[in-house]
Design an enzyme around this catalytic site. Structure first.
Site, PDB file in Angstrom:
ATOM      1  NE  ARG A  57      -4.060   0.099   0.711  1.00 46.60           N
ATOM      2  CZ  ARG A  57      -4.892  -0.170   1.546  1.00 46.60           C
ATOM      3  NH1 ARG A  57      -5.130  -1.004   2.128  1.00 46.60           N
ATOM      4  NH2 ARG A  57      -5.634   1.051   1.560  1.00 46.60           N
ATOM      5  CG  HIS A 103      -5.654  -1.261  -5.422  1.00 41.53           C
ATOM      6  ND1 HIS A 103      -4.122  -1.623  -4.759  1.00 41.53           N
ATOM      7  CD2 HIS A 103      -5.985  -0.330  -4.703  1.00 41.53           C
ATOM      8  CE1 HIS A 103      -3.955  -0.984  -3.805  1.00 41.53           C
ATOM      9  NE2 HIS A 103      -5.227   0.069  -3.652  1.00 41.53           N
ATOM     10  CE1 TYR A 146     -21.099  15.156 -12.389  1.00 39.00           C
ATOM     11  CE2 TYR A 146     -20.095  15.181 -10.180  1.00 39.00           C
ATOM     12  CZ  TYR A 146     -21.119  15.168 -10.990  1.00 39.00           C
ATOM     13  OH  TYR A 146     -22.434  14.978 -10.387  1.00 39.00           O
TER      14      TYR A 146
END
Length: 865
Positions: A57, A103, A146
């Site tokens: 991570r 992931h 968006y």
């Protein structure tokens, strides 16, 4: 009362659950309970979790400089074909692909990583080409639904030749897919883009660098594997931050390059410029890394409001996509801009500290690396990638050459090959007979059988010969690379040079060994705190003067303005601008333009509009000035509804504006004057031509929120049009101009009258006063009025003088028709302290209103004031 139940501990509850659970068939025969030591289980689970966070991570691999989530994003986008020459796709599609295949740690973490790789202010060489709102140093990006994204050209260098067995692949989290354990990385991404991450018990924070500098150092290390840190720092002198700015103190940088840990100071890039004709300012064009303009603006405002930062008059954020970052900080007159800049560096985020902590994974283990170690790890990785790529390409070319050799044999013996194939019972027999007849391999025989007849022409024979020569030359070249370590290093160095040539940009961050000499605190320099007078004119201009000689003059050539207020102050002090809404706004005297000494003919050059110093609401205007730090009778205020108030001079020290009178609904302030003596008269003149004067001592001082007391009794619809103060010991005059209330504004000149102030008897407070002018036919109101020291002056809206009629002996006589319109009446400029103000012509709404300081009104007035 409810029956209380016995409390059960966890062990009892576990036993009850076990007894009440229906056993499975296996449990009916054998009870499977394993005793586990809690401390051992917690220790093992925590270490497993910590290792997962560190390895999967938070920390980047030192070879490609990517965290696992970043690597998975780039690989997924490469597999989706989102190359720079293709269109953008929704970011949510990329996030879903990454989360579903590689992931499974949540879409938020994936999208955050994708956004950061697209931000030019976060990455020195962005890897994602974002389309849409990807945020700013102050603001978060838009939601993933968006925005759109595709790989940037630099990202293609990261995945280049990944399909040529250059890196190892491993199974994904569920074993259904494979993912690369590291990227080929054709440039030193970890040093160029830096990184940040927090793991368990460790963290990493690496600064970005300039691509061409890092590549030059890597190439030097390739040629000289024993190069020292000092030699490498000749190529990489320090970080190169995406937002530019300056780095102060290079010793911390060298410490980080040597040991992997160090700190340095980042400073904004700012210059001192003339931002207005009368003020200098600080223009900030670059900020420290990860510092946004809104954060700086907010901090400066907090410091200014708390009086911890002085010398700043205004702050504007003019940042846009065309000019880039631009913060303009206006400096007050008399303050040293360089000293203010030093204070900004000391107190605001315009100077920040960056702590380098170069922690990265090397062979799966976290290590703290210096500059030489980081370059060495990358160079070794890149050499291994080029070696594996060369071996793959040589194998592929050898395989192709093997097929070409078989096809050439078939073309040379085409008739025999056709006969063998035609006389064979099936393809298996044909393959076996071709292998036996022409000494071919099984691969060659299959390829000949699969080749269409159209490829067996004479021209194809020539093409195959040329292809064989090319393949053989490439195989020889690749063999030479693989057989020579020096040749391999030369190839790696050449490819890095080509990358730097294509993608490098000039250095943005300036490196400084140490900061400039610290200057003194930001206080007014070379300006003595001398007494002065602050002047407000009828056309809305402010100025200060220390000249004791009269400022006015006689004669037609003496173009002039008249005064609204004159207040005593000191150059480093403050005065208050009183508005029609009952507010007082602080104005720093040192910011006001200083008038030159008296000249002949008289001139008042250099005044500036009051709108440059105070912010007013629509319809609000300044009616007078008041002292902030003066000891005396205090400020006197008169309103349109006949209210009078003396304000106790106790103003809040930590506020720039505050209320000085509580106004009734519909009421406004028409006059405000700083009293110099309680024996001076307070004077009201109303629209129905009534004048009342009485000593200021008759008005009891009140606190700021108070609403005042009755000042004059009004009849009918009458209102106060002028309020001020007059020293009864001086020779004074009363000027009134009568006209029609129904006439259009600006269409009547009115009838003017000048009277001796001594002709008007003093009366008590809250009475009706005496008549100041008799109305003639067509007159029903006073257009303007004024009382003050002689001689009286009148000006037009452009500041030109207007002749007034001769004084008459009757206080209640009628006026004389004026030849020109009068905009304001007042005493001679320089009447001195205690001057009460000027009168203004009524506006269209019937309320007395001074000029707004428009260009037309100031065209000539500003020449003299």
């Amino acid at each position: 009362m409810a029956e209380s139940r016995p409390r059960l501990d966890i062990g009892t509850m576990f036993d009850m659950a076990r007894r009440t659970t229906t056993p499975t068939p296996d449990e009916e025969f054998e009870e499977r309970i394993v005793d586990i030591d809690v401390s051992a289980e917690m220790r093992a689970s925590y270490l497993e979790y910590a290792y997962s966070v560190i390895y999967q991570r938070a920390l980047p691999d030192a070879r490609d400089g990517l965290k696992p989530v970043q690597r998975r994003i780039l690989y997924s986008m490469s597999e989706l074909g989102l190359r720079p020459d293709r269109g953008h796709v929704k970011s949510s599609r990329v996030v879903g692909e990454v989360m579903g295949k590689y992931h499974p740690h949540g879409d938020g973490a994936i999208y955050d990583a994708l956004v950061r790789m697209a931000q030019p202010f976060s990455m020195r060489l962005p890897l994602i080409d974002g389309h849409g709102n990807f945020g700013s140093p102050d603001d978060s990006p838009a939601a993933m639904r968006y925005t759109e994204a595709r790989l940037a050209p630099a990202a293609m260098l990261m995945v280049q030749s990944i399909d040529e067995e250059t890196v190892d692949f491993r199974p994904n989290y569920d074993g259904q897919e494979t993912e690369p354990s590291v990227m080929p990385s054709a440039f030193p991404n970890l040093l160029v883009n830096g990184t940040t991450g927090i793991a368990v018990g460790m963290a990493t924070n690496m600064a970005p660098h300039n691509l061409s500098e890092v590549v030059a150092a890597a190439r030097h290390l390739i040629r000289h594997p024993d190069a020292t840190l000092d030699e490498l720092m000749r190529f990489v002198p320090g970080p190169d931050l995406p937002t530019g700015g300056s780095i102060i103190g290079l010793q911390g940088v060298r410490d980080a390059y040597e040991s992997g840990r160090g700190t340095f100071r980042m400073r904004a890039r700012a210059t001192v410029e003339n931002v207005t004709p009368r003020r200098k300012g600080i223009v900030v064009t670059e900020l420290p890394y990860n510092v946004g303009p809104e954060r700086v603006v907010t901090k400066i405002k907090e410091l200014v409001n708390a009086k911890k930062l002085t010398g700043i008059a205004d702050l504007k954020d003019l940042t846009d996509r065309h000019k880039g970052l631009q913060l303009v900080i206006e400096i007050k007159n008399g303050f040293n801009p360089e000293a203010v800049l030093d204070e900004l560096y000391r107190l605001t985020p315009m100077e920040e500290t960056f702590g380098i902590n170069n922690v990265a994974l090397v062979e799966g283990q976290p290590r703290t690396l210096g500059l030489r170690e980081l370059l060495s790890v990358y160079v070794e990785h890149r050499i291994d990638v080029v070696r594996r790529r060369s071996a793959f390409r040589r194998r592929k070319r050898e395989e192709r050459l093997h097929l070409v050799d078989g096809l050439i044999i078939a073309l040379l013996n085409i008739d025999e090959v056709i006969r063998v194939i035609r006389t064979s019972d099936d393809s298996s027999q044909a393959r076996a007979r071709l292998i036996e007849t022409f000494s071919l391999s099984e691969i060659q025989a299959n390829y000949i059988l699969d080749t269409p007849l159209r490829r067996l022409t004479r021209y194809d024979k020539l093409e195959l010969d040329r292809e064989k020569e090319t393949l053989q030359a490439e195989i020889d070249e690749l063999t030479a690379i693989l057989s020579s370590e020096d040749r391999l290093r030369t190839v790696v160095s050449g490819e890095l040079a080509e990358v730097a040539k294509t993608y490098s940009t000039p250095r943005r961050t300036v490196l400084l060994e140490s900061a400039d000499v610290v200057r003194t605190a930001a206080v007014p320099l070379e300006v003595a705190d001398d007494p002065c007078l602050v002047l407000l004119s009828s056309t809305g201009l402010l100025a200060r003067t220390t000249d004791a000689s009269p400022l006015g003059g006689e004669g037609e050539r003496a173009q002039h303005d008249v005064l609204v207020s004159v207040v005593r102050a000191t150059i480093r002090g403050e005065v208050g601008a009183v508005t029609s809404e009952g507010r007082m706004i602080r104005v720093s005297v040192v910011d006001l333009p200083a008038l030159p000494p008296s000249a002949n003919p008289p001139t008042l050059a250099g005044g500036h509009p009051v709108s440059e110093y105070v912010t007013l609401e629509p319809g609000e205007h300044v009616v007078g000035l008041g002292g902030i730090d003066l000891d005396g009778p205090g400020l006197a205020i008169g309103t349109a509804q006949g209210v009078v108030k003396r304000v106790v001079p106790e103003y809040p020290a930590n506020r720039d504006e505050f209320e000085v009178i509580g106004l009734r609904e519909g009421d406004t302030v028409v006059g405000a004057v700083e009293l110099t003596s309680a024996d001076h008269d307070l004077v009201f003149i109303t629209s129905d031509a009534q004048m009342l004067r009485y000593p200021a001592s008759q008005v009891r001082p009140q606190g700021r929120p108070a609403g005042g007391m009755a000042g004059i009794r009004l009849e009918g619809d009458a209102r106060v049009i002028w309020f001020g103060s007059v020293d009864p010991s001086l020779e004074a005059r009363v000027v009134t101009v009568a006209g029609s209330a129904t006439a259009l504004a600006g269409t009547q000149t009115g009838a003017g009258k000048v009277s001796d102030y001594a002709d008007f008897p003093a009366k008590g407070r809250a009475t009706g006063g005496v008549r100041a002018q008799r109305f003639l036919k067509g007159e029903d109101t006073l257009l303007l009025a004024w009382a003050g020291p002689a001689p009286a002056k009148a000006v037009s809206s452009t500041g030109k003088p207007v002749p007034l009629p001769e004084e008459i002996g009757r206080r209640d006589g009628s006026g004389v028709r004026l030849l020109h319109g009068v905009a304001a009446v007042g005493g001679a400029l320089g009447a001195g302290p205690g001057y009460t103000g000027s009168a203004h012509a009524e506006g269209a709404d019937g309320a007395a209103s001074p000029s707004d300081g428009t260009p037309d009104e100031q065209s000539e007035a500003t020449q003299i004031f």
